[in-house]
Design an enzyme around this catalytic site. Sequence first.
Site, PDB file in Angstrom:
ATOM      1  N   CYS A 238       0.708  -1.416   0.079  1.00 19.32           N
ATOM      2  CA  CYS A 238      -0.188   0.109  -0.071  1.00 19.32           C
ATOM      3  C   CYS A 238       0.742   1.242  -0.104  1.00 19.32           C
ATOM      4  O   CYS A 238       1.482   1.590  -0.952  1.00 19.32           O
ATOM      5  CB  CYS A 238      -0.895   0.160   1.145  1.00 19.32           C
ATOM      6  SG  CYS A 238      -2.477   1.119   1.188  1.00 19.32           S
TER       7      CYS A 238
ATOM      8  N   ARG B   1     -14.744   4.038  12.371  1.00 21.99           N
ATOM      9  CA  ARG B   1     -13.718   4.954  12.828  1.00 21.99           C
ATOM     10  C   ARG B   1     -13.752   6.463  12.268  1.00 21.99           C
ATOM     11  O   ARG B   1     -14.201   7.399  12.827  1.00 21.99           O
ATOM     12  CB  ARG B   1     -12.337   4.740  12.997  1.00 21.99           C
ATOM     13  CG  ARG B   1     -11.185   5.484  13.450  1.00 21.99           C
ATOM     14  CD  ARG B   1      -9.814   5.110  13.064  1.00 21.99           C
ATOM     15  NE  ARG B   1      -9.964   5.271  11.428  1.00 21.99           N
ATOM     16  CZ  ARG B   1      -9.054   4.676  10.759  1.00 21.99           C
ATOM     17  NH1 ARG B   1      -8.227   3.686  11.178  1.00 21.99           N
ATOM     18  NH2 ARG B   1      -8.942   4.965   9.408  1.00 21.99           N
TER      19      ARG B   1
ATOM     20  N   GLU C 211      -3.282  -8.834   3.834  1.00 18.01           N
ATOM     21  CA  GLU C 211      -3.219  -9.231   5.191  1.00 18.01           C
ATOM     22  C   GLU C 211      -4.432  -8.732   5.904  1.00 18.01           C
ATOM     23  O   GLU C 211      -4.318  -9.375   7.124  1.00 18.01           O
ATOM     24  CB  GLU C 211      -1.955  -8.462   5.743  1.00 18.01           C
ATOM     25  CG  GLU C 211      -1.943  -6.995   6.302  1.00 18.01           C
ATOM     26  CD  GLU C 211      -1.974  -5.910   4.958  1.00 18.01           C
ATOM     27  OE1 GLU C 211      -1.915  -4.621   5.334  1.00 18.01           O
ATOM     28  OE2 GLU C 211      -2.038  -6.353   3.943  1.00 18.01           O
TER      29      GLU C 211
ATOM     30  N   HIS D 293      -4.265  -4.770   0.209  1.00 24.31           N
ATOM     31  CA  HIS D 293      -3.877  -5.124   1.767  1.00 24.31           C
ATOM     32  C   HIS D 293      -4.196  -6.671   1.771  1.00 24.31           C
ATOM     33  O   HIS D 293      -5.290  -6.923   2.595  1.00 24.31           O
ATOM     34  CB  HIS D 293      -4.962  -4.331   2.686  1.00 24.31           C
ATOM     35  CG  HIS D 293      -4.162  -3.007   2.997  1.00 24.31           C
ATOM     36  ND1 HIS D 293      -2.984  -2.783   3.895  1.00 24.31           N
ATOM     37  CD2 HIS D 293      -4.587  -1.701   2.785  1.00 24.31           C
ATOM     38  CE1 HIS D 293      -2.796  -1.440   3.936  1.00 24.31           C
ATOM     39  NE2 HIS D 293      -3.670  -0.648   3.257  1.00 24.31           N
TER      40      HIS D 293
ATOM     41  N   SER E 232      -7.464   0.116   0.539  1.00 24.14           N
ATOM     42  CA  SER E 232      -7.695   1.189   1.580  1.00 24.14           C
ATOM     43  C   SER E 232      -6.680   2.117   1.611  1.00 24.14           C
ATOM     44  O   SER E 232      -5.694   2.148   2.278  1.00 24.14           O
ATOM     45  CB  SER E 232      -8.002   0.653   3.148  1.00 24.14           C
ATOM     46  OG  SER E 232      -8.201   1.330   4.111  1.00 24.14           O
TER      47      SER E 232
ATOM     48  N   LYS F 195     -11.489   8.553  -0.600  1.00 26.49           N
ATOM     49  CA  LYS F 195     -10.717   7.247  -0.266  1.00 26.49           C
ATOM     50  C   LYS F 195     -11.148   6.154  -0.823  1.00 26.49           C
ATOM     51  O   LYS F 195     -12.266   5.856  -0.959  1.00 26.49           O
ATOM     52  CB  LYS F 195     -10.687   6.904   1.395  1.00 26.49           C
ATOM     53  CG  LYS F 195      -9.943   5.912   1.570  1.00 26.49           C
ATOM     54  CD  LYS F 195     -10.126   5.877   3.379  1.00 26.49           C
ATOM     55  CE  LYS F 195      -9.298   4.737   3.873  1.00 26.49           C
ATOM     56  NZ  LYS F 195      -9.595   4.559   5.535  1.00 26.49           N
TER      57      LYS F 195
END
Length: 315
Positions: free
Chosen positions: A142, A249, A237, A235, A192, A163
Amino acid sequence: MPVKIPDDLPAAEILESENIFIMSETRAKNQDIRPMKVLILNLMPNKIETETQLLRLLGNTPLQVDVDLLRIHDKSSKHTSIEHMNNFYRDFDDIRHKNYDGLMITGAPLGLLPFEEVSYWAHICDIIDWSQKHVTSVLFLCWAAHAALYHLYGLHRQVLDKKRSGVYLHQRTLQHYPLLRGFDDEFFAPHSRHAEMDLNELKAHSELNVLTESKDAGAYMVLSTDNRNLFVMGHPEYQKVTLDEEYKRDVLEGIDPEQPQNYYRDNDPTQEPIARWYGHGSLLISNWLNYYVYQLTPYDLNKISDITPSEHDKA
């Protein structure tokens, strides 16, 4: 793991044409085996969460992997205790003299900040430069992928209006690469990030190969032509709830984010997320560790700097 077969077995040619990795008896007898030494530079705020995600992927391979955790500085972390950092993480000066089979550099929540304004930019550049002579293969994730493409090749990212968050469908751009062995023609992967690399610039660069891409999220896996550096824009992971936690969040912080795409059941954020990238995420890391680290790295780590681009190409 490779399949070991007799040197002259007729099936060898067929299996190789089908992109099945085989190893001759002669090569197998001459292989020295030892644990792989992998360094993880963790730039994420929640160190424990990220290190667990990466170790989970590394643990899916049958190879024995010895891991060192590296921090970018010794400042206190908002989300991780100083005791944890001091007990389990090392400073760059402590390992600068060492060589590693593999290096993983994580993303960082710095997507809107110009690279030169990042407080540790000079330090990250120093580590990237060091890795080109002291590590067999480097995996950038990323933000780290964007940073390395900028530092190593002068390529600029484009900041997005919104985003990029969600789970996107990808296709293989190139077919016959060891990194893609076992991949379906189409697969999902999470993204992300606040910025994106220009896909056409990546494809036009003579030292880079775009292996997989998405019509909605751009390039996903980009490999340097010497196979030393792998840039993954998403990502693999991430766990099932990671994007959900990030989204909630941001809502609480009043950022007014768009909900992650192709993520919640029926695209309804009140319902549970659907994880559909685990298989290919694990396969990506396993293939990288096997074909671009284990199969190429010398038994004597002091000889890593002697690896030539042609040797990398043998992957």
